[in-house]
Design a protein around this motif. Structure first.
Motif, PDB file in Angstrom:
ATOM      1  N   ALA A 292      -5.798   4.223  -6.679  1.00  6.23           N
ATOM      2  CA  ALA A 292      -4.520   4.177  -7.158  1.00  6.23           C
ATOM      3  C   ALA A 292      -4.241   3.556  -8.503  1.00  6.23           C
ATOM      4  CB  ALA A 292      -3.595   3.824  -6.076  1.00  6.23           C
ATOM      5  N   VAL A 293      -5.211   2.463  -8.634  1.00  2.00           N
ATOM      6  CA  VAL A 293      -5.025   1.762  -9.781  1.00  2.00           C
ATOM      7  C   VAL A 293      -5.715   2.321 -10.964  1.00  2.00           C
ATOM      8  CG1 VAL A 293      -6.333  -0.351 -10.923  1.00  2.00           C
ATOM      9  CG2 VAL A 293      -5.595  -0.571  -8.330  1.00  2.00           C
ATOM     10  N   PHE A 294      -6.868   3.258 -10.814  1.00  2.65           N
ATOM     11  CA  PHE A 294      -7.148   4.037 -11.917  1.00  2.65           C
ATOM     12  C   PHE A 294      -6.035   4.999 -12.504  1.00  2.65           C
ATOM     13  CE2 PHE A 294     -11.913   4.487 -10.434  1.00  2.65           C
ATOM     14  CZ  PHE A 294     -12.193   3.326 -10.809  1.00  2.65           C
ATOM     15  N   ASN A 295      -5.412   5.660 -11.386  1.00  5.46           N
ATOM     16  CA  ASN A 295      -4.392   6.507 -11.713  1.00  5.46           C
ATOM     17  C   ASN A 295      -3.090   5.801 -12.529  1.00  5.46           C
ATOM     18  OD1 ASN A 295      -5.375   9.239 -10.810  1.00  5.46           O
ATOM     19  ND2 ASN A 295      -5.077   8.527  -8.779  1.00  5.46           N
ATOM     20  N   SER A 296      -2.960   4.760 -11.962  1.00  5.30           N
ATOM     21  CA  SER A 296      -1.876   3.771 -12.729  1.00  5.30           C
ATOM     22  C   SER A 296      -1.950   3.601 -14.160  1.00  5.30           C
ATOM     23  CB  SER A 296      -1.774   2.560 -11.913  1.00  5.30           C
ATOM     24  OG  SER A 296      -2.657   1.630 -12.397  1.00  5.30           O
ATOM     25  N   TRP A 297      -3.194   3.920 -14.686  1.00  2.59           N
ATOM     26  CA  TRP A 297      -3.237   3.934 -16.083  1.00  2.59           C
ATOM     27  C   TRP A 297      -2.423   4.932 -16.769  1.00  2.59           C
ATOM     28  CZ3 TRP A 297      -4.907   0.755 -19.537  1.00  2.59           C
ATOM     29  CH2 TRP A 297      -5.207   1.283 -20.913  1.00  2.59           C
ATOM     30  N   ASN A 298      -2.271   6.160 -16.083  1.00  2.00           N
ATOM     31  CA  ASN A 298      -1.813   7.190 -16.615  1.00  2.00           C
ATOM     32  C   ASN A 298      -0.271   7.607 -16.333  1.00  2.00           C
ATOM     33  OD1 ASN A 298      -3.266   7.986 -18.700  1.00  2.00           O
ATOM     34  ND2 ASN A 298      -4.510   9.221 -17.591  1.00  2.00           N
ATOM     35  N   THR A 299       0.526   6.485 -15.465  1.00  2.00           N
ATOM     36  CA  THR A 299       1.738   6.758 -15.157  1.00  2.00           C
ATOM     37  C   THR A 299       2.588   6.764 -16.838  1.00  2.00           C
ATOM     38  OG1 THR A 299       2.465   4.308 -15.215  1.00  2.00           O
ATOM     39  CG2 THR A 299       1.690   5.373 -13.033  1.00  2.00           C
ATOM     40  N   ASP A 300       3.582   7.477 -16.516  1.00  2.00           N
ATOM     41  CA  ASP A 300       4.728   7.885 -17.795  1.00  2.00           C
ATOM     42  C   ASP A 300       5.013   6.557 -18.275  1.00  2.00           C
ATOM     43  OD1 ASP A 300       4.418  10.553 -17.478  1.00  2.00           O
ATOM     44  OD2 ASP A 300       6.408  10.728 -16.361  1.00  2.00           O
ATOM     45  N   ARG A 301       5.397   5.374 -17.508  1.00  2.00           N
ATOM     46  CA  ARG A 301       5.798   4.025 -18.231  1.00  2.00           C
ATOM     47  C   ARG A 301       4.752   3.564 -18.684  1.00  2.00           C
ATOM     48  NH1 ARG A 301       6.332  -0.077 -13.349  1.00  2.00           N
ATOM     49  NH2 ARG A 301       4.531   0.657 -12.280  1.00  2.00           N
ATOM     50  N   ALA A 302       3.274   3.680 -18.306  1.00  2.99           N
ATOM     51  CA  ALA A 302       2.210   2.864 -19.035  1.00  2.99           C
ATOM     52  C   ALA A 302       1.910   3.527 -20.162  1.00  2.99           C
ATOM     53  CB  ALA A 302       1.135   2.728 -17.918  1.00  2.99           C
ATOM     54  N   LYS A 303       1.872   5.019 -20.215  1.00  3.61           N
ATOM     55  CA  LYS A 303       1.690   5.581 -21.554  1.00  3.61           C
ATOM     56  C   LYS A 303       2.708   5.212 -22.595  1.00  3.61           C
ATOM     57  CE  LYS A 303       0.400   9.976 -19.336  1.00  3.61           C
ATOM     58  NZ  LYS A 303       0.658  11.328 -19.226  1.00  3.61           N
ATOM     59  N   LEU A 304       3.779   5.515 -22.199  1.00  3.32           N
ATOM     60  CA  LEU A 304       4.873   4.979 -23.251  1.00  3.32           C
ATOM     61  C   LEU A 304       4.657   3.510 -23.726  1.00  3.32           C
ATOM     62  CD1 LEU A 304       7.387   5.833 -24.372  1.00  3.32           C
ATOM     63  CD2 LEU A 304       8.771   4.876 -22.712  1.00  3.32           C
ATOM     64  N   TYR A 305       4.652   2.554 -22.693  1.00  6.07           N
ATOM     65  CA  TYR A 305       4.313   1.451 -23.078  1.00  6.07           C
ATOM     66  C   TYR A 305       2.915   1.267 -24.242  1.00  6.07           C
ATOM     67  CZ  TYR A 305       3.298  -3.808 -22.703  1.00  6.07           C
ATOM     68  OH  TYR A 305       3.074  -5.038 -23.118  1.00  6.07           O
TER      69      TYR A 305
ATOM     70  N   PHE B 251       0.895  -1.345   0.123  1.00  3.58           N
ATOM     71  CA  PHE B 251       0.053   0.007  -0.067  1.00  3.58           C
ATOM     72  C   PHE B 251       0.779   1.265   0.154  1.00  3.58           C
ATOM     73  CE2 PHE B 251      -2.778   3.140   1.584  1.00  3.58           C
ATOM     74  CZ  PHE B 251      -4.065   2.859   1.238  1.00  3.58           C
ATOM     75  N   GLY B 252       2.101   1.330   0.788  1.00  4.00           N
ATOM     76  CA  GLY B 252       2.899   2.339   0.976  1.00  4.00           C
ATOM     77  C   GLY B 252       3.301   2.659  -0.353  1.00  4.00           C
ATOM     78  N   LYS B 253       4.007   1.584  -1.224  1.00  5.68           N
ATOM     79  CA  LYS B 253       4.458   1.814  -2.434  1.00  5.68           C
ATOM     80  C   LYS B 253       3.672   2.226  -3.339  1.00  5.68           C
ATOM     81  CE  LYS B 253       7.365  -0.642  -5.640  1.00  5.68           C
ATOM     82  NZ  LYS B 253       7.693  -1.878  -6.149  1.00  5.68           N
ATOM     83  N   THR B 254       2.517   1.492  -3.467  1.00  2.00           N
ATOM     84  CA  THR B 254       1.659   1.613  -4.580  1.00  2.00           C
ATOM     85  C   THR B 254       0.535   2.843  -4.580  1.00  2.00           C
ATOM     86  OG1 THR B 254       1.623  -0.782  -4.946  1.00  2.00           O
ATOM     87  CG2 THR B 254      -0.089   0.238  -6.093  1.00  2.00           C
ATOM     88  N   VAL B 255       0.049   2.895  -3.314  1.00  3.79           N
ATOM     89  CA  VAL B 255      -0.889   3.864  -3.163  1.00  3.79           C
ATOM     90  C   VAL B 255      -0.442   5.196  -2.693  1.00  3.79           C
ATOM     91  CG1 VAL B 255      -3.195   4.308  -2.147  1.00  3.79           C
ATOM     92  CG2 VAL B 255      -2.504   2.136  -2.636  1.00  3.79           C
ATOM     93  N   LEU B 256       0.672   4.976  -1.801  1.00  4.52           N
ATOM     94  CA  LEU B 256       0.993   6.383  -1.133  1.00  4.52           C
ATOM     95  C   LEU B 256       2.320   6.749  -1.572  1.00  4.52           C
ATOM     96  CD1 LEU B 256       0.193   5.684   2.749  1.00  4.52           C
ATOM     97  CD2 LEU B 256      -1.105   6.969   1.047  1.00  4.52           C
ATOM     98  N   GLY B 257       2.973   6.182  -2.705  1.00  7.16           N
ATOM     99  CA  GLY B 257       4.057   6.752  -3.347  1.00  7.16           C
ATOM    100  C   GLY B 257       5.299   6.471  -2.463  1.00  7.16           C
ATOM    101  N   VAL B 258       5.168   5.783  -1.661  1.00  6.90           N
ATOM    102  CA  VAL B 258       6.770   5.669  -0.788  1.00  6.90           C
ATOM    103  C   VAL B 258       7.774   4.807  -1.598  1.00  6.90           C
ATOM    104  CG1 VAL B 258       7.836   4.926   1.274  1.00  6.90           C
ATOM    105  CG2 VAL B 258       5.441   5.550   1.221  1.00  6.90           C
ATOM    106  N   GLU B 259       9.024   5.255  -1.616  1.00  9.15           N
ATOM    107  CA  GLU B 259       9.904   4.405  -2.176  1.00  9.15           C
ATOM    108  C   GLU B 259      10.234   3.221  -1.931  1.00  9.15           C
ATOM    109  OE1 GLU B 259      12.446   4.280  -5.025  1.00  9.15           O
ATOM    110  OE2 GLU B 259      12.223   6.421  -4.468  1.00  9.15           O
ATOM    111  N   GLY B 260      10.044   2.072  -2.561  1.00 11.48           N
ATOM    112  CA  GLY B 260       9.893   0.575  -2.199  1.00 11.48           C
ATOM    113  C   GLY B 260      11.039   0.352  -1.598  1.00 11.48           C
TER     114      GLY B 260
END
Ligand code: ADP
Ligand code: MG
Ligand code: MG
Length: 902
Positions: free
Chosen positions: A213-226, A144-153
């Motif tokens: 967070a899952v909704f937003n993950s659609w538009n991460t830079d790496r997802a867009k590029l992919y 949750f920390g990593k995916t939802v709250l953006g904490v460095e894994g």
């Protein structure tokens, strides 16, 4: 879209099915399908891609979503007999992303939603396992920390490593409840510090945040590029699956695993997969602990094992294909968590397709859809001998296939120097840039330690058809000291390495290369029915037969000499679509070309031409004999003449030196003048093709005469020559008319002199935009068109391949401007639309106009489908790509048929 009042944003797993991938994503649709098949899937529901789209467009989820989720959650809680996060016995769920197309590694999943400081003790009490409860909680905070709250894994991973080190243990299962409790405390501190907020204790809040967070993950830079690179539309959105948790981390009678319904490498039926006891979710792929082969599960838990095997059979029969599966066993109870049609190796794709035909599960036409030309191409590269002993150095990205062996060199200069003295070299760089071009050309293969499939090295190597492995990160390349280090091993300049561009593997020393059995088969050196033919060859043979039966497009070869023509025939070519004639002016004949260019009088010119005539005629006789009974399209001379003259710098130096010695050579001086005169700023757009034929008197006539006399000779020898004369680089019908008149006269002369009727046809290449735009007029003078899509691509885009591939294609591919190079796959929208309209205009003028393509696109799978669609008669490609073109032509035809009948 949200105007639709009846629109539902949430579907229970019992409500969906596998055809609803658009709405429910691949994962959700297949979870529903399995649920409806009666398989043990933990209950849950799916939030649709439509909800995601609304969220992405408006910034907030649709108003109805919250209530719909509440209703479905309540139903789930009722079914499970406990409430989400309930303090004495919490229902836990996973929140899982899942788009229509799988986007591996792009989007995330959070497990164990519903745990809090309070409910963790409830879970401990209910399960009777304190360690399990705290292990689940620390996993939740971490994900949750990593995916939802953006904490460095890494912060979590470091803390976990510290905890293990403090206890002097190496695996996470050696941490006990007390250790994990401490770790949870530590993790919560990390969250508070790094995310600037506390880890949320409210279960529903956890769930809602995870969904967002899952909704937003659609538009991460790496997802867009992919998506840009894979040409996945950017507006599809992702679905979100809420699935009640089952636990593989409840002790040794629990575990988690992945499986295939048959061997993805060979296609054989059997038990394939990995299993990990006492583990959750991604531990299996993460390689944290060693998995055991799935077959070992039989001894660990026979009942679950038997049930799993039965389910795999059910899935395979149902999906009519190899499926891959994720499952979890919780205290002896088996749960299915995911399935989809599984990835497979190229060889397995062919075998599985024929096995499924034999099992009566699919038709021949469907079998054609289960394999691809890319897979066939992969099977045709020579490969390293799997039996041979070899030392693996590392592994990178398989960027351009093939097996290459050579001495390590670390700069372009050395690559060129060594290869000139006959050494085979592998160019090794951190990454390549345009300065490395010469070195790349000189090398057997290219190896880089950085960069991906669209890096400079990868793009240029693919363009050249050269083996390339890129981004092999374990290799420490030190170009200054001319060496590379891998762990303890140091590879110095000159040490031999072997690279496999199909697997990305890098070996020390020379690994022996064996020819591909599939090529042996196409060459006729191995028979599909023979005892020693392997299953793969037999499968390829059958699939090729299906393709040949249904395809409409004919397949020809680009071949310039009898040897290539014979190979092309063995590979199934039905003619030659492009015989270039430039080689007929090279070698010893270059001198005659020089004389032709320097000729001052008609007499000298004719003398030079008549010296060339018998030589060229002989070449054509051999070619027509090799292709007896099949059409051979001969292209008249295309490249600029200066390509046949000495290099300008070399010649200038020679002349200057001679002058300083006062013994200038008259011929060299004239040659230098001619070279200067013919020098062009931009030869691609200069004096070449039909323009040459129109300004060098007698040149095309000589070529036509050689063709006609050769055909007459074959006729008189009872052969069946079928020559077609093709004029290159025509831009306007007038050019073609003039050439044609001359040619017709020559042919008539030869017919009269030899007493034969030759039936030679005359046509043109369509490779300039103007030709395509005036195709209706050009068809008046042409009996056939052959689309030269290489030049057409260059002229439509206004760039030259050699220049742009090396200079800016990488940037364009990385920015997603191209999904793939337009030289690899035809640019349907631009170049393709010119082809389409020229086909229509040409046929409107001359209904029996024969239409083909002879650019390298003729052997590219995607492009072959396009040429089928626009109604060409044939494609022509290099001999090696003929099987691929045959297969894809068959697939295109079967696909078109399949879509009307189903
Ligand atoms: P991916 O698409 O990356 O495989 P998944 O959504 O499938 O992501 O989940 C990641 C891992 O967690 C998988 O191993 C999956 O089996 C596991 N997992 C997902 N949901 C559950 C659940 N409800 N109970 C147990 N394990 C789960
Ligand atoms: Mg998964
Ligand atoms: Mg051309």
């Amino acid at each position: 879209m949200s105007e639709n009042k009846d629109q539902k944003f949430v579907y229970d797993f019992t409500e969906g099915n596998r055809d609803l991938k658009d709405l429910l994503g691949g994962k959700g649709a297949n979870l529903a399908e399995m649920t409806n098949l009666g398989l043990p899937v933990p209950p849950g529901f799916t939030i649709t891609t439509e909800a995601c789209k609304v969220y992405l467009e408006s910034g907030t989820a649709p108003a109805e979503l919250r209530d719909e989720v509440s209703a479905h959650l309540a139903a789930l809680e009722a079914k499970m007999g406990k409430k989400l996060g309930q303090s004495d016995d919490p229902l836990l769920v996973s929140v899982r992303s899942g788009a229509k197309f799988s986007m591996p590694g792009m989007m995330d999943t959070v497990l164990n939603i519903g745990l809090s400081d309070e409910s963790v003790t409830g879970l401990a009490a209910q399960s009777g396992d304190e360690r399990f409860a705290w292990d689940s909680y620390r996993r939740l905070i971490q994900m949750f920390g990593k995916t939802v709250l953006g904490v460095e894994g890494e912060l979590f991973e470091d803390a976990l490593d510290e905890a293990k080190a403090a206890k002097k243990v190496t695996v996470d299962t050696d941490l006990d409840a007390a250790d994990l409790k401490k770790l949870v405390k530590h993790f919560k501190k990390i969250v508070a510090k790094d995310a600037g907020r506390e880890f949320p204790q409210d279960a529903r809040e956890q769930m809602d945040l995870a969904v967002e967070a899952v909704f937003n993950s659609w538009n991460t830079d790496r997802a867009k590029l992919y998506r840009r690179q894979e040409r996945i539309p950017s507006d599809l959105g992702t679905a979100v699956n809420i699935c009640s948790m089952v636990f593989g981390n409840l002790g040794p009678d629990s575990g988690t695993g992945v499986a295939f319904t048959r061997d993805p490498a060979s296609g054989h039926a059997g038990v394939y997969g990995d299993y990990l006891q006492n583990a959750q979710g991604e531990d299996v792929v993460a390689g944290i602990r060693n998995t055991v082969p799935l077959a070992d599960l039989e001894a660990i838990d026979k009942a679950s094992y038997d049930q799993l095997i039965e389910i795999m059979t059910t899935l395979e029969t149902h999906y009519k294909d190899l499926c891959d599966i994720e499952f979890t066993i919780e205290r002896g109870q088996l749960w299915m968590l995911q399935t989809r049609v599984g990835k497979r190796t190229a060889g397995a794709a062919f075998r599985i397709a024929t096995q499924l035909v034999d099992q009566g599960l699919i038709s021949e036409a469907e079998a054609l859809q289960r394999v691809t030309g890319h897979q066939l191409a992969q099977l045709m590269f020579p490969r390293f001998d799997g039996e041979a002993k070899s030392t693996l150095l590392g592994r990178g990205i398989a960027a351009s296939p093939g097996a290459a062996v050579g001495k390590a060199v670390f700069d372009s200069y050395t690559a060129v120097k060594w290869s000139r003295s006959g050494e085979k070299v592998i160019l090794i760089r951190r990454e390549t840039n345009p300065d490395d071009l010469d070195g790349m050309i000189a090398s057997e293969g290219i190896l880089t330690s950085r960069g991906g499939k669209t890096s400079h090295a990868a793009v240029v190597a693919r363009g050249m058809g050269k083996t390339c492995v890129c981004g092999a990160e374990e290799l420490d390349v030190d170009t200054k000291r001319r060496r590379m280090t891998v762990g303890e091993t140091v590879i110095e300049e000159g040490d031999v390495v072997s690279i496999d561009g199909s697997t990305g593997k890098v070996y020390l020393g020379e690994v022996p290369v064996v020819p591909s059995p599939v090529v042996e088969y196409f060459e006729g050196r191995m028979h599909a029915g023979a005892d020693d033919a392997d299953e793969l060859v037999a499968a390829v043979h059958r699939i090729m037969a299906y393709a040949d039966r249904v395809r409409r497009l004919r397949v020809r070869a680009n071949a310039d000499n009898a040897e290539d023509a014979l190979r092309a025939r063995r590979f199934g070519a039905q003619g030659i679509g492009l015989c270039r004639t430039e080689h007929m002016f090279l070698g010893e004949r270059r001198e005659m070309v020089e004389r032709l260019i320097l000729a001052d009088t008609d007499g000298e010119r004719e003398e030079a031409l008549s010296a060339l005539l018998p030589l060229q005629k002989k070449d054509f006789v051999e070619l027509f004999e090799a292709m007896d009974g099949l059409p051979v399209t001969v292209r008249l001379l295309d490249p600029p003449l200066h390509e046949f003259l000495p290099d300008i710098t070399e010649l200038s130096v020679r002349v200057a030196l001679a002058e300083s010695r006062k013994d200038a050579n008259e011929n060299d001086l004239r040659l230098l003048q001619a070279v200067h005169k013919l020098h062009e700023q931009n030869p691609m757009l200069g004096l070449r093709g039909v323009r040459l034929g129109l300004v060098i008197p007698g040149l095309f006539k000589m070529q036509v005469r050689a063709i006609a006399e050769a055909a007459a000779e074959r006729k008189n020898a009872k052969g069946d020559p079928r020559a077609e004369i093709m004029v290159p680089l025509v831009g306007t019908v007038q050019e073609l008319e003039i050439v044609r008149e001359e040619a017709d006269a020559v042919i008539a002369e030869v017919e009269a002199a030899t007493g034969t009727s030759l039936k030679l046809t005359i046509g043109t290449m369509i490779e300039l935009p103007r030709a395509a735009l005036t195709a209706g007029q050009i068809a008046e003078a042409a009996q056939f068109f052959s689309f030269g899509t290489n030049d057409l691509t260059q002229t439509v885009w206004g760039f030259s391949r050699d220049d742009v591939e090396a200079s800016f294609f990488t940037a364009y591919l990385e920015k997603g401007i191209f999904g793939v190079s337009p030289f690899e796959t035809i640019d349907r929208d631009g170049v393709g639309s010119l082809v389409r309209s020229a086909v229509q205009a040409g046929r409107a003028t001359r209904p029996d106009l024969k239409l083909g393509v002879c650019g390298e696109h003729g052997g590219d799978p995607e492009s072959v489908h396009f040429f089928h669609e626009v109604g060409l008669d044939y494609v022509s490609c290099s001999p090696f790509r003929i099987p691929v073109a045959r297969l894809e032509a068959g697939r295109a035809a079967a696909e078109a048929k399949g879509s009307d009948s189903r």
